[in-house]
Structure formats: C-alpha cells, structure tokens
Scaffold this active site. Sequence first.
Site, short mmCIF file in Angstrom:
data_model
loop_
_atom_site.label_atom_id
_atom_site.label_comp_id
_atom_site.label_asym_id
_atom_site.label_seq_id
_atom_site.Cartn_x
_atom_site.Cartn_y
_atom_site.Cartn_z
N ASP A 15 -1.52 6.30 6.82
CA ASP A 15 -2.60 5.53 6.21
C ASP A 15 -3.01 4.44 7.21
O ASP A 15 -2.33 3.43 7.34
CB ASP A 15 -2.09 4.91 4.90
CG ASP A 15 -3.12 3.97 4.27
OD1 ASP A 15 -4.24 3.83 4.82
OD2 ASP A 15 -2.80 3.39 3.21
N TRP A 53 0.82 -1.22 0.00
CA TRP A 53 0.00 0.00 0.00
C TRP A 53 0.86 1.27 0.00
O TRP A 53 0.52 2.26 -0.65
CB TRP A 53 -0.99 -0.02 1.16
CG TRP A 53 -2.08 -1.00 0.90
CD1 TRP A 53 -2.35 -2.15 1.59
CD2 TRP A 53 -3.03 -0.98 -0.19
NE1 TRP A 53 -3.40 -2.82 1.00
CE2 TRP A 53 -3.83 -2.13 -0.08
CE3 TRP A 53 -3.27 -0.09 -1.25
CZ2 TRP A 53 -4.86 -2.42 -0.99
CZ3 TRP A 53 -4.29 -0.38 -2.16
CH2 TRP A 53 -5.07 -1.53 -2.01
N LYS A 56 -12.32 -1.71 6.14
CA LYS A 56 -11.67 -2.69 6.99
C LYS A 56 -12.21 -2.64 8.42
O LYS A 56 -12.64 -3.64 8.93
CB LYS A 56 -10.15 -2.49 7.00
CG LYS A 56 -9.41 -3.09 5.81
CD LYS A 56 -9.43 -2.27 4.56
CE LYS A 56 -8.79 -2.93 3.37
NZ LYS A 56 -7.85 -2.07 2.66
C1 PLP Z 1 -7.34 -1.40 1.56
C2 PLP Z 1 -6.27 -0.40 1.75
C3 PLP Z 1 -6.14 0.70 0.89
C4 PLP Z 1 -6.99 0.89 -0.34
O1 PLP Z 1 -8.29 1.17 -0.06
P1 PLP Z 1 -9.35 1.40 -1.25
O2 PLP Z 1 -10.54 1.85 -0.47
O3 PLP Z 1 -9.52 0.12 -1.97
O4 PLP Z 1 -8.81 2.48 -2.12
C5 PLP Z 1 -5.14 1.62 1.17
N1 PLP Z 1 -4.32 1.46 2.20
C6 PLP Z 1 -4.40 0.41 3.04
C7 PLP Z 1 -3.45 0.29 4.18
C8 PLP Z 1 -5.37 -0.56 2.83
O5 PLP Z 1 -5.47 -1.60 3.67
#
Ligand code: PLP
Length: 361
Positions: free
Chosen positions: A173, A102, A197
């Site tokens: 993030d 990511w 998540k």
């Molecule tokens: C799932 C995830 C993303 C991407 O999320 P989207 O909503 O699919 O754009 C970005 N960063 C992390 C750490 C993730 O787990």
Amino acid sequence: MSAPYNFSAGPAMLPAAVLQRAQEELRSWRGSGISVMEISHRDPAFMQMAFKAEQDLRDLMAIPDNYQVLFMHGGGRGQFTAVPQNIAGPNDTVDYLNGGIWSDFAIREAQKFVAKVNVIGGVIDTDLGRALTPVAQWQLSEDAAYVHYCPNETVDGLALHTIPEVAAPLVVDMSSNILSEPLPVDKFGIIYAGAQKNIGPSGFAIAIVRDDLLGRAQGTTSTIMDYTVQAKERSMYNTPNTWAWYLSGLVFEWLKEQGGVAAMGELNQRKANLLYQYIDSSDFYSNPVHPDFRSKMNVPFLLADAQLDSEFLAQAEKQGLLGLKGHRYVGGMRASIYNAMPLEGVETLVSFMREFEQKHA
Ligand SMILES: *Cc1c(COP(=O)(O)O)cnc(C)c1O
C-alpha cells in the site's frame, strides 16, 4: 511559491502549476468548448489523454512491460478489498504486517475474504522510539498467497525503507509514498495507491499488477474490483473517474518536468532532514519514531506542553501554514510533505516552529 503552504495528509496539496493549467482549460478542454468532465471516456481525445497518462506513469516509475497499470475506483480502501478478492481464495492464508493504522484497516478487510490473515509482525517500542518488527523476525506462513505491508504509515509516520525478500508475492500500500523516490517495481507483485496524497483527487486509485497475478480471482470478485477485467478493458469497464484521471495525468507531466522521481527523491530527503533535524535539536518538540523508521512524507511531532497545541495551530494558520493538526487517532501535530510541497514550505514551517518555541519555551 509563497504561503499558504498546505501540510494536510490527504486530500493533500497539488502542484500550483497543475491547478493553474486545470483552471485555464476547465471550460474548454483542448479547444472543444466543453470541459474534460463532459465528454465520453470513449472519445478518442479522452482516450489519448488517458493512455498518455498511463505511459507517463510507466516512464516515471520505469514499470516493466509485464505489469498492468490500472486506474481504479474507491481510493486506498478500495484496494484493501480488491487485493484479497483478486489474488487469494476463501480457503487461503495471507500474511500481513500490522505496521500502523492503515495496515490494521487492510487486515480487517482481508479477514472478510480469506480463511486466515496471519499477522507477521507489527509496531515495537525501542529505546530510540517506535519501530517495526525486523524483517528477519517476520512470522511468515509457508503457504501465503501474498505478503502485504504498508511501507509508509501515513498516520503513525512510520516507514519501512528496505524491501523485504520473501517467497510469496509482495503487495504494498503506497498510498502516501508512491512516486516519492525511485523504486524497483520488479520486486513487487502489486503496488497500489489511493490518489489523494501524491497523485491527484481522492476516490481514485492506481494498481500496478504483475501479469502472473491476473486470473487468480475465484469467482466471487466484484467486477469493478476485478483486476483481470479492468486490465482487459484498460480501466474502462465502467465509466472511470475522468476528472481524476485527467488531473493525475497533469501531475505526471509536472513530475516529468521536475526531473522525475530521482529529483523528487533528493528533494524529499532534504525536506525531511530539515524538519527532523530541527525537531531533534529542540526540547520543545519531539518525534516518537526510531530514526531508521521515520517517514519522509508524514512527520508527526508533539509539543512538550500539549496545552499549547491549539495556540500552535491557530498561529500557524495565521501565517498560512495549514493542515498541521495530527490525525484524530493520535493527536499532536503532523506535517505531510509530499512531492507538491516545495522546500520553501518546509523552511517556512521550521522558522515558524523556532519562533513559537522561543516565545513559549
Ligand atoms: C489515506 C490512506 C489510505 C486510505 O485511502 P482512502 O482513499 O481514504 O480509502 C490507505 N492507506 C494509506 C497508507 C493511506 O495513507
């Protein structure tokens, strides 16, 4: 709670009580005779619900008053593009840790908006498994507009459990670990997370932005990604994802009922310990990550004989253990054990893994 247990990395399991409530009020929200998806976001009842959700999140995370809480579009990746557009200019340097898949995507997005993305460190191999460059060895720039990292790399199962001390604003993030344990919000400039998540439906995101970082956009920021505009409009510059906002609000209420992030943090630690201890005690399964850098949310593991992978997944599914297939980039298995996963889910997984090992070892 009983099976099925959904170990999907995202979109992920939601609390059963939240889904139950959403179902009960789907056709008639608050006695209105229509659903929450069919009313104006400017309706006073909707706005009251929306701002209560914000307040509940503020309470849960103890977010100081000098931070804006924004409900944004476009999930986690939407924030990959929002961050450089909002707090850096085209001539700036920004620092990124490349700690996994990511982070790598975030770096590639930032490269479109700034003169230089300086990679300060990344994944390293050690005798005890995969790890991250120690913070003391990060190659920080002198003039970075911000320092970005992902404290929980969802695919790699790699986590940074300490908060680095750096001069530039820290941007994180937290898509896969927000609300999973107590967090000193005031250490960060921006905390963002895609919702699917640990919060709610996909396509939705939360950005927690310190006030002094507003107003830094340099003229080319797209308006729906503009933190300053969204802060002024209370995240209703354009029509927000009303369903996702509502459902996230239900999850925040549920979290408060569970005892908040402190209680979640303890439970998540117990769940992770149970699974890692079993994996470490077995020669049949292995986890590739250094113990100090293991994620408490996403536990990747490999079978000693990869030829048994599909049998493992088929048997697991038969017993109601869903979503265990590893990410397509890395293979193997992955158990995602976010807030909504009860302890019994992890216990059931471990007994299944033990039985499978006894049968095939
Ligand atoms: C799932 C995830 C993303 C991407 O999320 P989207 O909503 O699919 O754009 C970005 N960063 C992390 C750490 C993730 O787990």
